[in-house]
Design a protein around this motif. Structure first.
Motif, mmCIF file in Angstrom:
data_model
loop_
_atom_site.group_PDB
_atom_site.id
_atom_site.type_symbol
_atom_site.label_atom_id
_atom_site.label_comp_id
_atom_site.label_asym_id
_atom_site.label_seq_id
_atom_site.Cartn_x
_atom_site.Cartn_y
_atom_site.Cartn_z
ATOM 1 N N TRP A 1 -2.092 -2.512 9.464
ATOM 2 C CA TRP A 1 -2.725 -1.282 9.011
ATOM 3 C C TRP A 1 -3.853 -1.644 8.055
ATOM 4 O O TRP A 1 -3.775 -2.646 7.330
ATOM 5 C CB TRP A 1 -1.726 -0.388 8.275
ATOM 6 C CG TRP A 1 -0.627 0.150 9.141
ATOM 7 C CD1 TRP A 1 -0.590 1.347 9.794
ATOM 8 C CD2 TRP A 1 0.601 -0.508 9.457
ATOM 9 N NE1 TRP A 1 0.577 1.486 10.501
ATOM 10 C CE2 TRP A 1 1.330 0.364 10.321
ATOM 11 C CE3 TRP A 1 1.168 -1.732 9.118
ATOM 12 C CZ2 TRP A 1 2.580 0.038 10.822
ATOM 13 C CZ3 TRP A 1 2.409 -2.062 9.619
ATOM 14 C CH2 TRP A 1 3.104 -1.190 10.461
ATOM 15 N N LYS B 1 -3.728 2.427 11.547
ATOM 16 C CA LYS B 1 -3.399 1.356 12.487
ATOM 17 C C LYS B 1 -4.618 1.116 13.372
ATOM 18 O O LYS B 1 -5.073 2.024 14.065
ATOM 19 C CB LYS B 1 -2.196 1.739 13.335
ATOM 20 C CG LYS B 1 -1.666 0.584 14.181
ATOM 21 C CD LYS B 1 -0.319 0.900 14.776
ATOM 22 C CE LYS B 1 0.210 -0.295 15.590
ATOM 23 N NZ LYS B 1 0.394 -1.501 14.750
ATOM 24 N N PHE C 1 0.847 -1.192 0.000
ATOM 25 C CA PHE C 1 0.000 0.000 0.000
ATOM 26 C C PHE C 1 0.887 1.248 0.000
ATOM 27 O O PHE C 1 1.835 1.354 0.779
ATOM 28 C CB PHE C 1 -0.884 -0.008 1.253
ATOM 29 C CG PHE C 1 -1.785 1.205 1.397
ATOM 30 C CD1 PHE C 1 -3.100 1.159 0.974
ATOM 31 C CD2 PHE C 1 -1.310 2.384 1.952
ATOM 32 C CE1 PHE C 1 -3.935 2.271 1.112
ATOM 33 C CE2 PHE C 1 -2.134 3.490 2.086
ATOM 34 C CZ PHE C 1 -3.450 3.441 1.667
ATOM 35 N N SER D 1 2.330 7.090 3.178
ATOM 36 C CA SER D 1 2.397 5.720 3.698
ATOM 37 C C SER D 1 3.005 4.773 2.671
ATOM 38 O O SER D 1 2.689 4.829 1.478
ATOM 39 C CB SER D 1 0.990 5.220 4.046
ATOM 40 O OG SER D 1 0.432 5.981 5.091
ATOM 41 N N TYR D 2 3.872 3.901 3.144
ATOM 42 C CA TYR D 2 4.434 2.818 2.346
ATOM 43 C C TYR D 2 4.396 1.568 3.224
ATOM 44 O O TYR D 2 5.197 1.430 4.147
ATOM 45 C CB TYR D 2 5.870 3.140 1.910
ATOM 46 C CG TYR D 2 5.969 4.373 1.040
ATOM 47 C CD1 TYR D 2 5.808 4.287 -0.340
ATOM 48 C CD2 TYR D 2 6.190 5.625 1.608
ATOM 49 C CE1 TYR D 2 5.879 5.424 -1.141
ATOM 50 C CE2 TYR D 2 6.259 6.765 0.826
ATOM 51 C CZ TYR D 2 6.105 6.658 -0.554
ATOM 52 O OH TYR D 2 6.164 7.777 -1.335
ATOM 53 N N ILE D 3 3.440 0.690 2.959
ATOM 54 C CA ILE D 3 3.161 -0.427 3.869
ATOM 55 C C ILE D 3 3.161 -1.742 3.092
ATOM 56 O O ILE D 3 2.486 -1.875 2.072
ATOM 57 C CB ILE D 3 1.791 -0.234 4.561
ATOM 58 C CG1 ILE D 3 1.777 1.068 5.368
ATOM 59 C CG2 ILE D 3 1.468 -1.422 5.457
ATOM 60 C CD1 ILE D 3 0.392 1.474 5.844
ATOM 61 N N ASP E 1 -6.680 -0.532 4.836
ATOM 62 C CA ASP E 1 -6.442 -0.079 3.466
ATOM 63 C C ASP E 1 -6.670 1.408 3.272
ATOM 64 O O ASP E 1 -6.891 1.888 2.149
ATOM 65 C CB ASP E 1 -7.285 -0.914 2.497
ATOM 66 C CG ASP E 1 -6.761 -2.335 2.391
ATOM 67 O OD1 ASP E 1 -5.632 -2.580 2.866
ATOM 68 O OD2 ASP E 1 -7.463 -3.206 1.844
ATOM 69 N N GLU E 2 -6.625 2.158 4.381
ATOM 70 C CA GLU E 2 -6.478 3.612 4.357
ATOM 71 C C GLU E 2 -5.247 4.002 5.185
ATOM 72 O O GLU E 2 -5.100 5.142 5.584
ATOM 73 C CB GLU E 2 -7.722 4.302 4.921
ATOM 74 C CG GLU E 2 -8.946 4.163 4.039
ATOM 75 C CD GLU E 2 -10.183 4.827 4.636
ATOM 76 O OE1 GLU E 2 -11.009 5.323 3.845
ATOM 77 O OE2 GLU E 2 -10.326 4.840 5.880
ATOM 78 N N ALA E 3 -4.383 2.999 5.451
ATOM 79 C CA ALA E 3 -3.148 3.200 6.220
ATOM 80 C C ALA E 3 -3.413 3.592 7.672
ATOM 81 O O ALA E 3 -2.619 4.298 8.285
ATOM 82 C CB ALA E 3 -2.249 4.233 5.548
ATOM 83 N N SER F 1 0.382 5.693 -0.410
ATOM 84 C CA SER F 1 -0.588 6.773 -0.512
ATOM 85 C C SER F 1 0.109 8.121 -0.572
ATOM 86 O O SER F 1 1.288 8.263 -0.206
ATOM 87 C CB SER F 1 -1.534 6.757 0.698
ATOM 88 O OG SER F 1 -0.879 7.269 1.847
#
Length: 394
Positions: free
Chosen positions: A207, A213, A40, A46-48, A209-211, A42
């Protein structure tokens, strides 16, 4: 995924053979194995990267009366889990009196297949239930589905606000201003939480899918409804309420998309009962019943789109008289209106009786999407529940 295919096939064939040797006439067994790898990114920065494993070993065992041609089946009492193959690596079976079974976080597929064959044979001989009012003890393996349909879905905020209406949508728990912190949905024993962090659960993530937690949050507190499931967008719609009760305005991490090609939207987190501060067990609740029915395993169900009127069956139905199981019954289903049903909750199990059930594929939305979600449950006793006979007569 690294376990050789031959080992998996050998497990299934071993379970099938054990069931046939124990009296089954037909067995169908399966392993559902999922490895979801999700990246993911954004514009928020965010880089997940997440790697999630899920497993569900299951089967259906059927016994046939060759004289009459009638047949009865019993599905596996396994639960889908957010685990790897270690779920099948160990003895999960715990013997209880009266031929009952309890489980921890391991599943012995062969042992359950043997029990299923014997119980399917007993089903063939079981008398049909006499309709009426009965006290009802529900095993955690059964109760997870009832929670999913009657508590989990109607507390999705998009359903409440009318954004999810065409796919079995809307909810009786609306509008928010009139029910939040006011509507009694169960007895004082009923406490329900949302949680996407629980180890071993189907909904466990780092997390959403909108980053976001996720955090554990109260949904029902001492029988009173206190909060909905939310995403980032939905949380802002609840600003006035959260401010009035001193809660931060934040998403609970309930956003999910089944793939990169789908739009993320509000999905159910793990929705679970909080165990009681007692040593109550499935067996001790049976011991407290004068006349009742105990149900193990989930079966067919029906519930209206507002999640208000429901009808649920199961896998095994035990008749209880004078605090003891006197045999199996068949053709059993219970009917309820959601608030009345949960208000009749008289006793719940303690921490040692807690189990994770779940739905491996919960559908929602149009175009439809599927997610996996767990429901922690304890054995529960409900008073004077309406039991109907589902048997067909020639």
């Amino acid at each position: 995924m690294e376990v050789p295919v031959k080992e998996k096939v050998d497990l299934l064939l071993s379970a099938n053979s054990a069931a046939m040797a124990a009296g089954a006439n037909f067995v169908n067994s399966m392993l559902f194995l999922v490895n979801e790898q999700k990246y993911f990114a954004s514009t928020d920065g965010s880089y997940i990267d997440q790697d999630v494993h899920r497993i569900w070993p299951t089967f259906t065992v059927t016994a046939i009366d060759k004289t009459t041609g009638k047949f009865r089946s019993r599905d596996s009492l396994s639960s889908p889990m957010g685990m790897g193959y270690e779920y099948l690596d160990g003895d999960r079976h715990i013997e209880l009196p009266n031929g009952l079974m309890a489980y921890n976080d391991r599943f012995d597929m062969k042992e359950d297949a043997i029990a299923a064959a014997k119980q399917a044979q007993l089903k063939l001989k079981a008398p049909s239930v006499k309709p009426g009012k009965y006290d009802l003890v529900l095993d955690p393996n059964h109760l997870g589905l009832t929670i999913h349909e009657s508590v989990g879905h109607p507390l999705e905020l998009d359903r409440v606000l009318g954004y999810e209406a065409n796919y079995a949508g809307t909810s009786f728990i609306a509008p928010p201003a009139q029910v939040l912190g006011k509507l009694r949905i169960g007895s004082d024993l009923l406490n329900v939480v949302g949680d996407r962090e629980q180890k071993g659960s189907l909904g466990a993530i780092g997390w959403d899918d909108e980053a976001v937690k996720p955090v554990k949050f109260d949904i029902i507190k001492n029988g009173v409804f206190v909060d909905y499931q939310t995403t980032r967008e939905q949380a802002t719609m609840m600003t006035d309420y959260y401010t009035s009760v001193g809660k931060p305005v934040r998403s609970y991490g309930c956003s999910y998309a089944q793939s990169w090609a789908d739009v993320q939207f509000q999905r159910m987190p793990n929705v679970s009962m909080v165990p009681g501060n007692t040593d109550n067990t499935f067996e001790s609740m049976i011991g407290s019943m004068d006349k009742g029915i105990a149900i193990v395993g989930d079966g067919s169900f029906s519930i209206d789109q507002q999640r208000y009127n429901g009808q649920f069956a199961g896998q095994i139905f035990y008749e209880v008289k004078g605090g003891k199981i006197v045999g199996q019954l068949k053709d059993v289903a219970y009917q309820f209106r959601t608030p009345d049903f949960w208000k009749s909750l008289k006793a719940i199990g303690g921490q040692k009786s807690y189990e994770l059930g779940g739905a491996f594929g919960d559908a929602k939305g149009q175009p439809g999407q599927s997610n996996s979600v767990s429901h922690g449950c304890v054995p529960s006793l409900f008073q004077q529940t309406n039991i109907i006979n589902t048997g067909r007569r020639a």
